[in-house]
Design a protein around this motif. Structure first.
Motif, short mmCIF file in Angstrom:
data_model
loop_
_atom_site.label_atom_id
_atom_site.label_comp_id
_atom_site.label_asym_id
_atom_site.label_seq_id
_atom_site.Cartn_x
_atom_site.Cartn_y
_atom_site.Cartn_z
N MET A 122 0.96 -1.13 -0.04
CA MET A 122 -0.10 0.14 -0.09
C MET A 122 0.93 1.04 -0.08
SD MET A 122 -2.81 -1.32 2.61
CE MET A 122 -4.20 -0.26 2.08
N ARG A 123 0.45 2.63 -0.10
CA ARG A 123 1.17 3.44 -0.41
C ARG A 123 0.48 5.06 0.22
NH1 ARG A 123 2.63 2.18 -4.55
NH2 ARG A 123 4.72 1.69 -3.95
N VAL A 124 1.35 5.60 0.95
CA VAL A 124 0.62 7.03 1.03
C VAL A 124 1.10 8.06 -0.01
CG1 VAL A 124 0.52 9.11 2.78
CG2 VAL A 124 0.79 6.63 3.70
N THR A 125 0.03 8.15 -0.75
CA THR A 125 0.22 9.04 -2.24
C THR A 125 0.31 10.41 -1.91
OG1 THR A 125 -2.08 9.14 -2.63
CG2 THR A 125 -0.79 7.20 -3.40
N GLY A 126 0.05 11.21 -0.77
CA GLY A 126 0.11 12.41 -0.72
C GLY A 126 -0.53 12.90 0.61
N PRO A 127 -0.11 14.33 1.22
CA PRO A 127 -0.49 14.72 2.26
C PRO A 127 -1.87 14.79 2.66
CG PRO A 127 0.65 16.30 1.33
CD PRO A 127 0.65 15.34 0.25
N GLU A 136 -6.12 2.85 6.72
CA GLU A 136 -6.37 1.54 5.82
C GLU A 136 -5.48 0.50 5.90
OE1 GLU A 136 -9.35 0.86 4.87
OE2 GLU A 136 -9.05 -0.67 2.95
N ALA A 137 -4.31 0.81 5.87
CA ALA A 137 -3.33 -0.22 6.00
C ALA A 137 -3.51 -0.57 7.55
CB ALA A 137 -1.73 0.63 6.06
N PHE A 138 -3.58 -0.20 8.36
CA PHE A 138 -3.88 -0.70 9.51
C PHE A 138 -5.05 -1.50 9.71
CE2 PHE A 138 -5.72 -0.84 13.77
CZ PHE A 138 -4.72 -0.95 14.64
N ARG A 139 -6.28 -1.07 9.04
CA ARG A 139 -7.29 -1.66 9.04
C ARG A 139 -7.36 -3.12 8.44
NH1 ARG A 139 -11.18 -3.40 6.63
NH2 ARG A 139 -10.32 -2.58 4.46
#
Ligand SMILES: Cc1ncc(C[n+]2csc(CCOP(=O)(O)OP(=O)(O)O)c2C)c(N)n1
Ligand SMILES: [Mg+2]
Length: 581
Positions: A122-127, A136-139
């Motif tokens: 998964m990825r954080v794509t922006g602030p 969502e990653a945690f879930r």
């Protein structure tokens, strides 16, 4: 607040209590944010160690654990441990820095690397998306029991985000706000959840996820009826409980009481039925002769949260010819995957067992004669053997029985992989299902020490025991320093046959040259002392006095038991292992 800080804060607020990693520039701010929000951070000496420590911690606590790694090589170093975690459905969130510019030395296709081993990229794509993507990653990790790698591009990490809003006020007794004390790596206090007085946007978002745990799907009446009929028709039922049943001891014991079932587990749930007179311990390659006989004699085998894989069933040979098989699992896909199943129930093990408990009692498989046999023959140490100690080497069975007698019952045992593995796994008793940590889904050598560290962090009330071969000990040796630095009162036992014994026993009988898998003697006790351990070398049963001595002392330094073991024969389960290659 920058994104890196927000991500750390969000995970802490979502309920993460422990993180393991190796810090580089790409995860420095992330990791510090976790620490400043009260998460305990354990600095490993190799990312492979960090991944497995987190895996073991998650297994022994039931929590989502975090791994924190540098971009590129930090992630690839962790990959073997992540493959183990992913195969075991361990809920982990791996925070990985990411160099998105292909010209960077650190650049690789991180998604592909992660996907290759069954983890979820998964990825954080922006602030603006930081909160949504992180939570969502945690879930996904928690609710779908997946190992998630949350890629964090360096430019995104550094970007400012509105997310934090006001810095949370400092609640009494926490370290939030103002100056934060520096801590030595891996020595921070664990556990304390900061009690945010002025909840920020960040906390509100995390609280929503924290409080939204979906329940398991309810089993259908039809599926329940089918299992009830099988149980009511069975004369010799055996329950085999796996990882998915570790929360359901009471329910399964009660249902087994009503239906006259005997109780066994797979290796990962070892200890679940400890104390029951009907406990057969582990089914499969590790089973005692009595357990193998009784499972094979069952007319109904019910796998509870258990895959009934080739290990647990000895390639299906423990399922008797006329026996019926039923499985209860959260995943329909698990039913019938390894052995043909006559019936499947999709649902939570505890709820299904509870739903079936009403009804008349049956004696089933339980007789006074069997109770006596289980009492007398139910443990490996009761199986007679010829002690082959001598010539400066100790028989691994004698070693392990001696240790079982000496070590306190409140222990948590972790084993590495290799020929030696069956001895600690079967001759060392454990108090319950949180007393044995078995990271063997990938069958990788070298994970044992890190497993013991993660388990020890999870259960500081228990004496941690790491059982390693000499091959696995050298592979994971960097983490001896972590054991000393954390002050863990660990006993590390090395079964040293100066060889990759598994290979020696596999190929030796066919006359192949063995120079590539044999090694000269190495003074593992001296090496351990160099790391700050106390150490004893065991060449015969009398040397175990050194272990007794250490146990009587203050246990300020961990102990390494360098056992020079006899290596003339393969362990009993090894043949079984090679059949699975
Ligand atoms: C990472 C990894 N490399 C290689 C192997 C193949 N392998 C299986 S057992 C084994 C030997 C392990 O030696 P040791 O830890 O000394 O245990 P022993 O078999 O001697 O008891 C090896 C190399 C593996 N399973 N995992
Ligand atoms: Mg060896």
């Amino acid at each position: 607040m920058i994104v890196a800080e927000a991500v750390g804060g969000l995970l802490a607020a979502a309920g993460v209590r422990a993180a393991f990693g190796v810090v580089g520039s790409g995860n420095f701010h992330l990791t510090n944010a976790l620490v400043s929000h009260g998460v305990r951070f354990v600095a490993a000496r190799h990312e492979g160690g960090a991944a497995t420590m987190a895996d073991a911690y998650a297994r022994m606590t039931g929590e989502v654990a975090v791994v924190s790694v540098h971009q590129g090589p930090g992630l690839t170093n962790a990959i073997t441990g992540l493959a183990e975690a992913a195969k075991s459905r361990t809920p982990l969130v791996v925070l990985a820095g990411e160099a998105t510019d292909a010209r960077s030395n650190f650049h690789i296709d991180q998604d592909a690397a992660v996907r290759a081993v069954g983890a979820v990229p998964m990825r954080v794509t922006g602030p603006a998306e930081a909160a949504r993507h992180t939570l969502e990653a945690f879930r996904v990790a928690r609710d779908e029991r997946r190992t998630v790698v949350l890629n964090l591009p360096l430019d995104v990490q550094a970007a400012e985000t509105e997310l934090g809003g006001e810095r949370p006020e400092r609640a009494a007794g926490t370290e939030l706000g103002g100056e934060r004390p520096e801590r030595a790596a891996g020595t921070g206090p664990g556990g304390e959840r900061p009690d945010y007085a002025g909840a920020s946007e960040l906390d509100r978002a995390a609280a929503a996820v924290r409080e939204s745990r979906p329940g398991a799907p309810a089993a259908s009446a039809e599926q329940l009826d089918g299992l009830r009929r099988l149980l009511d028709g069975a004369e010799r039922p055996v329950f085999v409980a796996g990882r998915g049943a570790r929360h359901a001891r009471a329910e399964l014991v009660e249902l087994a009481e009503r239906t006259g079932a005997l109780l066994a587990t797979s290796a990962v749930a070892k200890g679940l039925f400890r104390g029951s007179p009907w406990d057969l311990d582990v089914s499969g390659g590790f089973a005692t002769p009595l357990t193998a006989e009784l499972v094979r004699g069952a007319d109904l085998v019910v796998g509870w949260g258990c895959a009934l894989n080739m290990w647990t069933t000895r390639h299906g040979s423990l399922i008797g010819p006329g026996a019926k098989v039923a499985q209860v699992d959260l995943d329909l896909a698990a039913v019938g995957l390894h052995v043909p199943a006559d019936h499947g129930v999709v649902g939570d093990v505890a709820e299904v067992a509870r739903a079936l408990t009403a009804g008349g009692e049956r004696a089933g498989y339980r007789s006074p004669e069997l109770a006596r046999r289980i009492r007398e023959e139910g443990r490996w140490r009761a199986v007679p053997y010829h002690d082959e100690s001598g010539g400066g080497r100790i028989d691994p069975r004698t070693l392990t029985i001696g240790l079982d007698d000496l070590l306190p019952a409140e222990r948590i045992v972790a084993t590495d992989s290799g020929n030696f593995m069956g001895y600690p796994a079967m001759f060392l008793d454990v108090p319950d299902e949180r007393g044995f940590c078995f990271t063997q889904a990938f069958q990788a050598v070298g994970l044992g020490l890190a497993t013991a560290i993660g388990a020890a962090v999870a259960r500081p009330d228990r004496l941690p025991v790491a059982a390693l071969g000499d091959g696995g000990a050298f592979m994971g040796i960097a983490e001896l320093e972590t054991v000393v630095r954390l002050g863990l009162p660990m006993v590390v036992v090395v079964y040293d046959d100066e060889a990759y014994g598994a290979e020696v026993h596999h190929f030796g009988p066919h006359g192949h040259p063995l120079g590539t898998v044999r090694f000269p003697p190495a003074d593992l006790a001296a090496i351990a002392r160099g790391y700050g351990f106390a150490a004893v070398t065991v060449t015969g049963p009398a040397d175990l006095a050194g272990v007794a001595e250490w146990l009587k002392g203050p246990r300020e330094r961990p102990l390494l038991v360098h056992a020079k073991v006899t290596g003339d024969r393969p362990s009993w389960w090894l043949e079984e292992a090679f059949r699975g290659h």
